[in-house]
Design a protein around this motif. Structure first.
Motif, PDB file in Angstrom:
ATOM      1  N   PHE A  48      93.521 -48.367  -1.701  1.00 15.43           N
ATOM      2  CA  PHE A  48      93.547 -46.951  -2.098  1.00 15.43           C
ATOM      3  C   PHE A  48      93.262 -46.805  -3.596  1.00 15.43           C
ATOM      4  CE2 PHE A  48      95.941 -43.327  -3.793  1.00 15.43           C
ATOM      5  CZ  PHE A  48      95.355 -42.291  -3.078  1.00 15.43           C
ATOM      6  N   LEU A  49      93.863 -47.654  -4.421  1.00 15.80           N
ATOM      7  CA  LEU A  49      93.643 -47.582  -5.871  1.00 15.80           C
ATOM      8  C   LEU A  49      92.190 -47.885  -6.230  1.00 15.80           C
ATOM      9  CD1 LEU A  49      96.835 -49.344  -7.306  1.00 15.80           C
ATOM     10  CD2 LEU A  49      96.240 -46.920  -7.477  1.00 15.80           C
ATOM     11  N   ILE A  50      91.641 -48.939  -5.643  1.00 13.82           N
ATOM     12  CA  ILE A  50      90.268 -49.329  -5.972  1.00 13.82           C
ATOM     13  C   ILE A  50      89.265 -48.283  -5.489  1.00 13.82           C
ATOM     14  CG2 ILE A  50      88.476 -51.073  -5.553  1.00 13.82           C
ATOM     15  CD1 ILE A  50      90.658 -53.167  -5.416  1.00 13.82           C
ATOM     16  N   SER A  51      89.500 -47.713  -4.317  1.00 15.62           N
ATOM     17  CA  SER A  51      88.566 -46.729  -3.775  1.00 15.62           C
ATOM     18  C   SER A  51      88.567 -45.425  -4.563  1.00 15.62           C
ATOM     19  CB  SER A  51      88.896 -46.443  -2.308  1.00 15.62           C
ATOM     20  OG  SER A  51      90.186 -45.859  -2.186  1.00 15.62           O
ATOM     21  N   ASN A  52      89.606 -45.194  -5.348  1.00 12.84           N
ATOM     22  CA  ASN A  52      89.674 -43.977  -6.158  1.00 12.84           C
ATOM     23  C   ASN A  52      89.187 -44.183  -7.591  1.00 12.84           C
ATOM     24  OD1 ASN A  52      91.163 -41.467  -4.811  1.00 12.84           O
ATOM     25  ND2 ASN A  52      92.060 -43.332  -3.966  1.00 12.84           N
ATOM     26  N   LEU A  53      88.658 -45.360  -7.889  1.00 10.80           N
ATOM     27  CA  LEU A  53      88.041 -45.581  -9.197  1.00 10.80           C
ATOM     28  C   LEU A  53      86.678 -44.905  -9.252  1.00 10.80           C
ATOM     29  CD1 LEU A  53      88.823 -49.382  -9.718  1.00 10.80           C
ATOM     30  CD2 LEU A  53      89.979 -47.449 -10.808  1.00 10.80           C
ATOM     31  N   ASP A  54      86.210 -44.625 -10.468  1.00 10.16           N
ATOM     32  CA  ASP A  54      84.888 -44.035 -10.664  1.00 10.16           C
ATOM     33  C   ASP A  54      83.866 -45.130 -10.916  1.00 10.16           C
ATOM     34  OD1 ASP A  54      85.849 -41.372 -10.511  1.00 10.16           O
ATOM     35  OD2 ASP A  54      86.594 -41.544 -12.565  1.00 10.16           O
ATOM     36  N   PHE A  55      82.676 -44.975 -10.306  1.00 10.07           N
ATOM     37  CA  PHE A  55      81.603 -45.962 -10.447  1.00 10.07           C
ATOM     38  C   PHE A  55      80.350 -45.240 -10.909  1.00 10.07           C
ATOM     39  CE2 PHE A  55      84.573 -47.636  -7.352  1.00 10.07           C
ATOM     40  CZ  PHE A  55      84.767 -48.928  -7.803  1.00 10.07           C
ATOM     41  N   CYS A  56      79.966 -45.512 -12.165  1.00  8.05           N
ATOM     42  CA  CYS A  56      78.827 -44.835 -12.772  1.00  8.05           C
ATOM     43  C   CYS A  56      77.565 -45.695 -12.755  1.00  8.05           C
ATOM     44  CB  CYS A  56      79.150 -44.475 -14.230  1.00  8.05           C
ATOM     45  SG  CYS A  56      80.797 -43.797 -14.474  1.00  8.05           S
ATOM     46  N   GLY A  57      77.698 -46.961 -12.458  1.00  9.30           N
ATOM     47  CA  GLY A  57      76.595 -47.909 -12.548  1.00  9.30           C
ATOM     48  C   GLY A  57      76.861 -48.903 -13.648  1.00  9.30           C
ATOM     49  N   PRO A  58      76.324 -50.115 -13.549  1.00  8.85           N
ATOM     50  CA  PRO A  58      75.470 -50.657 -12.484  1.00  8.85           C
ATOM     51  C   PRO A  58      76.225 -50.821 -11.167  1.00  8.85           C
ATOM     52  CG  PRO A  58      76.164 -52.414 -13.946  1.00  8.85           C
ATOM     53  CD  PRO A  58      76.663 -51.141 -14.561  1.00  8.85           C
ATOM     54  N   ASN A  59      75.478 -51.121 -10.135  1.00  4.60           N
ATOM     55  CA  ASN A  59      76.068 -51.205  -8.805  1.00  4.60           C
ATOM     56  C   ASN A  59      75.866 -52.571  -8.147  1.00  4.60           C
ATOM     57  OD1 ASN A  59      73.329 -50.996  -8.407  1.00  4.60           O
ATOM     58  ND2 ASN A  59      73.509 -49.726  -6.571  1.00  4.60           N
ATOM     59  N   GLU A  60      75.550 -53.595  -8.930  1.00  4.20           N
ATOM     60  CA  GLU A  60      75.326 -54.931  -8.378  1.00  4.20           C
ATOM     61  C   GLU A  60      76.624 -55.746  -8.410  1.00  4.20           C
ATOM     62  OE1 GLU A  60      72.150 -56.618 -10.628  1.00  4.20           O
ATOM     63  OE2 GLU A  60      70.604 -55.643  -9.425  1.00  4.20           O
ATOM     64  N   ILE A  61      77.080 -56.146  -7.230  1.00  7.29           N
ATOM     65  CA  ILE A  61      78.298 -56.950  -7.108  1.00  7.29           C
ATOM     66  C   ILE A  61      77.913 -58.425  -7.100  1.00  7.29           C
ATOM     67  CG2 ILE A  61      80.271 -57.506  -5.649  1.00  7.29           C
ATOM     68  CD1 ILE A  61      80.232 -54.678  -4.607  1.00  7.29           C
ATOM     69  N   GLU A  62      78.429 -59.164  -8.054  1.00  6.25           N
ATOM     70  CA  GLU A  62      78.120 -60.593  -8.171  1.00  6.25           C
ATOM     71  C   GLU A  62      78.968 -61.384  -7.177  1.00  6.25           C
ATOM     72  OE1 GLU A  62      75.977 -63.553  -9.071  1.00  6.25           O
ATOM     73  OE2 GLU A  62      75.669 -61.855 -10.421  1.00  6.25           O
ATOM     74  N   HIS A  63      78.690 -61.158  -5.903  1.00 12.45           N
ATOM     75  CA  HIS A  63      79.443 -61.834  -4.846  1.00 12.45           C
ATOM     76  C   HIS A  63      78.671 -61.684  -3.537  1.00 12.45           C
ATOM     77  CE1 HIS A  63      82.875 -63.957  -3.432  1.00 12.45           C
ATOM     78  NE2 HIS A  63      83.711 -63.534  -4.378  1.00 12.45           N
ATOM     79  N   PHE A  64      79.140 -62.395  -2.479  1.00  9.36           N
ATOM     80  CA  PHE A  64      78.488 -62.263  -1.178  1.00  9.36           C
ATOM     81  C   PHE A  64      79.257 -61.355  -0.234  1.00  9.36           C
ATOM     82  CE2 PHE A  64      81.155 -66.041  -1.063  1.00  9.36           C
ATOM     83  CZ  PHE A  64      81.848 -65.915   0.124  1.00  9.36           C
ATOM     84  N   PHE A  65      80.397 -60.828  -0.701  1.00  7.24           N
ATOM     85  CA  PHE A  65      81.121 -59.809   0.049  1.00  7.24           C
ATOM     86  C   PHE A  65      81.892 -58.946  -0.945  1.00  7.24           C
ATOM     87  CE2 PHE A  65      84.257 -63.083  -0.481  1.00  7.24           C
ATOM     88  CZ  PHE A  65      85.479 -62.428  -0.555  1.00  7.24           C
ATOM     89  N   CYS A  66      82.471 -57.864  -0.467  1.00 10.80           N
ATOM     90  CA  CYS A  66      83.180 -56.928  -1.342  1.00 10.80           C
ATOM     91  C   CYS A  66      84.586 -57.440  -1.605  1.00 10.80           C
ATOM     92  CB  CYS A  66      83.223 -55.541  -0.699  1.00 10.80           C
ATOM     93  SG  CYS A  66      81.600 -54.769  -0.519  1.00 10.80           S
ATOM     94  N   ASP A  67      84.803 -57.934  -2.819  1.00 13.73           N
ATOM     95  CA  ASP A  67      86.100 -58.444  -3.224  1.00 13.73           C
ATOM     96  C   ASP A  67      86.633 -57.588  -4.370  1.00 13.73           C
ATOM     97  OD1 ASP A  67      88.326 -59.977  -3.243  1.00 13.73           O
ATOM     98  OD2 ASP A  67      87.383 -61.798  -3.974  1.00 13.73           O
ATOM     99  N   SER A  68      87.923 -57.682  -4.641  1.00 17.06           N
ATOM    100  CA  SER A  68      88.586 -56.762  -5.568  1.00 17.06           C
ATOM    101  C   SER A  68      88.055 -56.843  -6.997  1.00 17.06           C
ATOM    102  CB  SER A  68      90.097 -57.024  -5.559  1.00 17.06           C
ATOM    103  OG  SER A  68      90.367 -58.388  -5.864  1.00 17.06           O
ATOM    104  N   PHE A  69      88.114 -58.019  -7.611  1.00 13.66           N
ATOM    105  CA  PHE A  69      87.738 -58.124  -9.019  1.00 13.66           C
ATOM    106  C   PHE A  69      86.254 -57.840  -9.274  1.00 13.66           C
ATOM    107  CE2 PHE A  69      91.745 -60.572  -9.266  1.00 13.66           C
ATOM    108  CZ  PHE A  69      92.360 -59.838 -10.262  1.00 13.66           C
ATOM    109  N   PRO A  70      85.316 -58.308  -8.440  1.00 12.72           N
ATOM    110  CA  PRO A  70      83.918 -57.924  -8.655  1.00 12.72           C
ATOM    111  C   PRO A  70      83.691 -56.426  -8.538  1.00 12.72           C
ATOM    112  CG  PRO A  70      84.031 -59.867  -7.258  1.00 12.72           C
ATOM    113  CD  PRO A  70      85.433 -59.374  -7.407  1.00 12.72           C
TER     114      PRO A  70
END
Length: 328
Positions: free
Chosen positions: A167-189
């Motif tokens: 819930f906390l992570i999903s309510n963060l704002d994301f302005c860009g960039p949008n490239e996740i340095e991982h092969f799946f969606c993990d918390s810190f990336p």
């Protein structure tokens, strides 16, 4: 003033999808990775389903140890299916994008299943502790009701523990960039890409990770330490070998799982460890679900005997069908 607020809101919500960079670029590498992960996924699903069916079909395996093993196999199926199909799709089609909502959904189930596995491995270590160190009390202590309660508690605790964090992570704002340095969606990336103040999210992530991993790890460690102390007191070498064999398979899985998780999350914020963390993340998200059925089937005498019996029954059934067809 109103126009400025609208512009700020649009900038904060500009990211509608993320790009999972994975393990590298290039069509040749993608083809190789696709074939490798496809083979791993097929073996993982087939092996874990076989363990579940084998435990259900054989009465000799209707014990607490194999009840928890069946739960672990079910968890590994969900674990792999949450990550690998998306990876296979990206390598096959070349589309590495994932919508924000799907990314958060993947992370939610990943976190829940990872926490549930920590609790379940601790329960399995406690079961082995009672079997080895308290053999006379084991049938009374580890009864069917307690097994169901421990299994349900592992699943429920895992799914509840990651809800607040997601819930906390999903309510963060994301302005860009949008490239996740991982092969799946993990918390810190994911948190790293946010343009909001992420101190609370990082703190809660560390706290939740500690609650989900440290107590189960300490319980698992203390259980096996007690087992080693008791086993070393057995006078005969044969007795020591038999006692160690009952928990060696579980110990291998536990070491592999916790070793990789602790390696990834001890220093999660250093950029120099990004590539290394992806490799170690593959251990607990891809390799552990793969080796779980292999270790328990190849290193466990009871499972191998049960598998041989079921295979013999299947062959006899086929022979009977052939005889009936010839008789007609």
């Amino acid at each position: 003033m109103k126009v400025m607020s609208q512009l700020e809101w649009k900038n904060k919500t500009a990211v509608t999808e993320f790009i999972l960079l994975g393990f590298g670029n290039g069509p040749e590498l993608h083809s190789l990775l696709f074939l490798m992960f496809l083979a791993i996924y097929i073996v993982t699903i087939t092996g874990n389903i076989s363990i579940i069916l084998l435990v259900m079909a054989n009465r000799h395996l209707h014990t607490p140890m194999y009840f928890f093993l069946g739960n672990l196999s079910c968890l590994e199926i969900c674990y792999s299916s949450n990550i690998l199909p998306r990876m296979l799709f990206s390598y096959l089609g070349g589309d590495r994008s994932i919508s924000v909502n799907r990314c958060f959904t993947q992370y939610y189930f990943f976190g829940c299943l990872a926490a549930a596995e920590c609790y379940l491995l601790a329960v399995m270590s406690y079961d082995r502790y009672l079997a080895v160190c308290r053999p006379l009390h084991y049938p009374i202590c580890m009864n069917g009701k307690l097994c169901l309660q421990l299994g349900a508690a592992s699943w429920i605790s895992g799914f509840l523990s990651n809800s607040i964090l997601t819930f906390l992570i999903s309510n963060l704002d994301f302005c860009g960039p949008n490239e996740i340095e991982h092969f799946f969606c993990d918390s810190f990336p994911i948190i790293k890409l946010s343009c909001s103040d992420t101190h609370v999210a990082r703190l809660v992530t560390s706290v939740v990770a500690g609650i989900c991993s440290l107590p189960p790890f300490l319980l698992t460690f203390s259980s096996y330490l007690s087992i080693i102390v008791i086993v070393m007191r057995i006078p005969s070498a044969t007795g020591r070998k038999k006692a160690f064999s009952t928990c060696s398979s579980h110990l291998i899985v536990v070491i592999l799982f916790y070793w990789s998780i602790l390696t990834v999350y001890v220093f999660p914020h250093y950029n120099t460890q990004i590539s290394l963390n992806k490799v170690f993340s593959a251990f607990y998200t891809i390799l552990t679900p793969l080796v779980n059925p292999l270790i328990y089937s190849l290193r466990n005498k009871e499972v191998k005997e049960a598998l041989q019996k079921q295979t013999s029954k299947l062959l006899n059934f086929r022979e009977l069908l052939c005889i009936l067809k010839k008789g007609k």
